[in-house]
Design an enzyme around this catalytic site. Structure first.
Site, PDB file in Angstrom:
ATOM      1  N   SER A 289       0.799  -1.223   0.000  1.00  0.00           N
ATOM      2  CA  SER A 289       0.000   0.000   0.000  1.00  0.00           C
ATOM      3  C   SER A 289       0.835   1.277   0.000  1.00  0.00           C
ATOM      4  O   SER A 289       0.359   2.315  -0.476  1.00  0.00           O
ATOM      5  CB  SER A 289      -0.978   0.005   1.176  1.00  0.00           C
ATOM      6  OG  SER A 289      -0.309  -0.232   2.380  1.00  0.00           O
TER       7      SER A 289
ATOM      8  N   HIS B 181       1.779   4.539   4.898  1.00  0.00           N
ATOM      9  CA  HIS B 181       0.984   5.259   3.903  1.00  0.00           C
ATOM     10  C   HIS B 181       1.530   6.661   3.673  1.00  0.00           C
ATOM     11  O   HIS B 181       1.599   7.133   2.530  1.00  0.00           O
ATOM     12  CB  HIS B 181      -0.476   5.323   4.348  1.00  0.00           C
ATOM     13  CG  HIS B 181      -1.154   3.985   4.358  1.00  0.00           C
ATOM     14  ND1 HIS B 181      -2.413   3.800   4.871  1.00  0.00           N
ATOM     15  CD2 HIS B 181      -0.745   2.777   3.897  1.00  0.00           C
ATOM     16  CE1 HIS B 181      -2.751   2.528   4.737  1.00  0.00           C
ATOM     17  NE2 HIS B 181      -1.745   1.895   4.148  1.00  0.00           N
TER      18      HIS B 181
END
Length: 238
Positions: free
Chosen positions: A157, A211
């Site tokens: 991610s 992230h």
């Protein structure tokens, strides 16, 4: 990215489920265009998840591959920089990441071409992991909390967030407005920051630093430094 911030945690993948894989296959079957590098990366991640790809059974012990400041800087385990993005905590983690990657890969591989897109993926993978290591060190120092050194994350991610920044930058509606919840307006170019906050609120066990690292790496690409590296590597190689 799945993340753990405890130096004593046992980050382990146990029972593998097929539900996320079935959902991913459904996504792939609905796609009219599957660029080769995008498809190859998805297949690679699935094979690693099921221990079919020969990585010595590491996917059953995620603590041995997750990337953290402590593991890289203190223990010198640099292979985690490459390995961590390719491992996932469970089938739904894998599904959400690969479904999101499929959409971005279709756009960017078509835009850049397969060879340049493959190069970008390698550079973003390494850069995102390194950025996580740097952020862990900064957070530990600024917040006087050594637990950030042990923030250990796996999953693709961070790379996907970097790709999201790049994808948004190249979309025609980059400077238009989107709406959060259907009524709160915000500029599309800030969508990735909104998503960062919303995901953290909905799923607090994901790696915020992971992230954030991806977003910063994406910004470094669209603003020049990493794009300069990619372009020069591409010219040298091809």
């Amino acid at each position: 990215m799945f993340g753990s911030r405890s130096r004593h945690s046992h980050y382990q993948q146990t029972n593998r489920s097929y539900y996320g894989i079935i959902l991913l296959l459904a996504e792939l079957s609905r796609s009219s265009h599957l660029p080769p590098i995008t498809l190859a990366v998805i297949i690679l991640n699935v094979l690693i998840y099921f221990d079919i790809f020969p990585l010595f059974g590491l996917s059953t012990n995620l603590q041995s591959v997750c990337v953290s400041t402590h593991a890289v800087l203190d223990q010198g385990d640099y292979m985690r920089i490459l390995l961590a993005p390719l491992f996932h905590g469970d089938d739904m983690h894998l599904y959400y990441n690969m479904a999101s990657f499929l959409y971005k890969g279709q756009q960017l591989e078509t835009l850049f071409g397969s060879r340049y897109f493959a190069l970008i993926l390698v550079v973003l993978t390494v850069s995102s992991s390194l950025m996580l290591v740097i952020l862990g060190q900064l957070a530990s120092s600024l917040l006087d909390n050594p637990e950030y050194l042990f923030t250990c994350a796996v999953g693709f991610s961070a790379v996907i967030f970097a790709l999201k920044v790049i994808t948004t930058h190249y979309t025609p509606n980059y400077n238009s407005n989107s709406f959060l919840g259907g009524f709160i307006p915000f500029s599309t170019k800030y969508a990735v920051w909104v998503e960062l906050i919303v995901i953290q609120l909905i799923t607090p066990n994901v790696s915020f630093l992971g992230h954030l690292a991806g977003i910063l790496v994406g910004l470094l690409y669209i603003n020049g430094p990493i794009r300069y590296v990619c372009n020069n590597l591409y010219n040298l190689m091809f």
